[in-house]
Design a protein around this motif. Structure first.
Motif, PDB file in Angstrom:
ATOM      1  N   MET A  62       0.824  -1.211   0.000  1.00 26.90           N
ATOM      2  CA  MET A  62       0.000   0.000   0.000  1.00 26.90           C
ATOM      3  C   MET A  62       0.858   1.261   0.000  1.00 26.90           C
ATOM      4  O   MET A  62       0.483   2.269  -0.599  1.00 26.90           O
ATOM      5  CB  MET A  62      -0.939  -0.009   1.203  1.00 26.90           C
ATOM      6  N   LEU A  63       2.005   1.221   0.659  1.00 26.71           N
ATOM      7  CA  LEU A  63       2.911   2.362   0.658  1.00 26.71           C
ATOM      8  C   LEU A  63       3.399   2.670  -0.756  1.00 26.71           C
ATOM      9  O   LEU A  63       3.439   3.827  -1.169  1.00 26.71           O
ATOM     10  CB  LEU A  63       4.106   2.091   1.576  1.00 26.71           C
ATOM     11  N   GLY A  64       3.742   1.641  -1.513  1.00 27.02           N
ATOM     12  CA  GLY A  64       4.214   1.842  -2.879  1.00 27.02           C
ATOM     13  C   GLY A  64       3.165   2.448  -3.787  1.00 27.02           C
ATOM     14  O   GLY A  64       3.409   3.450  -4.467  1.00 27.02           O
ATOM     15  N   HIS A  65       1.982   1.875  -3.813  1.00 24.46           N
ATOM     16  CA  HIS A  65       0.931   2.401  -4.687  1.00 24.46           C
ATOM     17  C   HIS A  65       0.413   3.748  -4.197  1.00 24.46           C
ATOM     18  O   HIS A  65       0.085   4.617  -4.999  1.00 24.46           O
ATOM     19  CB  HIS A  65      -0.221   1.396  -4.812  1.00 24.46           C
ATOM     20  N   GLY A  66       0.356   3.924  -2.890  1.00 21.98           N
ATOM     21  CA  GLY A  66      -0.054   5.223  -2.353  1.00 21.98           C
ATOM     22  C   GLY A  66       0.932   6.321  -2.689  1.00 21.98           C
ATOM     23  O   GLY A  66       0.549   7.457  -2.970  1.00 21.98           O
ATOM     24  N   ALA A  67       2.218   5.985  -2.688  1.00 18.60           N
ATOM     25  CA  ALA A  67       3.240   6.970  -3.046  1.00 18.60           C
ATOM     26  C   ALA A  67       3.123   7.366  -4.518  1.00 18.60           C
ATOM     27  O   ALA A  67       3.304   8.537  -4.862  1.00 18.60           O
ATOM     28  CB  ALA A  67       4.632   6.420  -2.753  1.00 18.60           C
ATOM     29  N   VAL A  68       2.809   6.424  -5.378  1.00 16.24           N
ATOM     30  CA  VAL A  68       2.619   6.740  -6.802  1.00 16.24           C
ATOM     31  C   VAL A  68       1.448   7.700  -6.965  1.00 16.24           C
ATOM     32  O   VAL A  68       1.546   8.698  -7.685  1.00 16.24           O
ATOM     33  CB  VAL A  68       2.396   5.449  -7.628  1.00 16.24           C
ATOM     34  N   VAL A  69       0.345   7.416  -6.291  1.00 13.49           N
ATOM     35  CA  VAL A  69      -0.832   8.271  -6.406  1.00 13.49           C
ATOM     36  C   VAL A  69      -0.547   9.675  -5.868  1.00 13.49           C
ATOM     37  O   VAL A  69      -1.039  10.658  -6.411  1.00 13.49           O
ATOM     38  CB  VAL A  69      -2.033   7.626  -5.663  1.00 13.49           C
ATOM     39  N   ARG A  70       0.265   9.776  -4.837  1.00 13.73           N
ATOM     40  CA  ARG A  70       0.586  11.076  -4.257  1.00 13.73           C
ATOM     41  C   ARG A  70       1.698  11.811  -5.001  1.00 13.73           C
ATOM     42  O   ARG A  70       2.081  12.896  -4.606  1.00 13.73           O
ATOM     43  CB  ARG A  70       0.982  10.923  -2.788  1.00 13.73           C
TER      44      ARG A  70
END
Length: 141
Positions: A62-70
């Motif tokens: 979730m950290l990886g995909h959340g970082a992409v979105v942010r």
């Protein structure tokens, strides 16, 4: 609710590739996790280690995909690393005679994720998200 006028065009162009990479990485990581716990950790106690390992794996995912979105560029590298690690770990379970459908599907899902992460459209989306992040940061000042 006020929507940004570019949002509809942005979602039409980039949502498919993002959600494809997201779901294929979920499949790769989840099936690798299942293979590891059904081969290497068959005799392990599932009381303590299983929930912690699942929680840590999900947090990194979730950290990886959340970082992409942010709009953080390192998030895609985290997702790619997670997919490469899941493919390597999946390959090492072959000697334990795993379910071949799950084994093959996990490898294919990891490769599809890496293909989508390296696609032109996904790279364009990451650049646009970084630009949006810079724009939001400038708006706060």
């Amino acid at each position: 609710m006020i929507r940004h006028p570019e949002l509809k065009g942005f979602l039409q162009r980039y949502f498919g590739v993002f959600i494809g990479a997201y779901f294929s990485s979920i499949i790769a990581v989840a099936w690798t996790f299942a293979l590891v716990w059904s081969t290497y950790c068959r005799q392990c106690s599932k009381d303590g280690l299983f929930p912690w390992s699942l929680s840590i794996t999900l947090a990194v995912f979730m950290l990886g995909h959340g970082a992409v979105v942010r709009g953080r560029a390192w998030g895609a590298w985290l997702v790619a690393g997670l997919c490469v690690a899941s493919m390597v770990i999946t390959l090492t379970t072959y000697g334990h005679r795993p379910n071949l459908f799950i084994f093959t599907s996990s490898l294919v899902a990891g490769l599809v994720t890496l293909l989508l992460l390296n696609s032109r459209r996904y790279r364009e989306m990451r650049v646009r998200l970084v630009e949006y992040r810079e724009h939001r940061r400038q708006g706060r000042r």
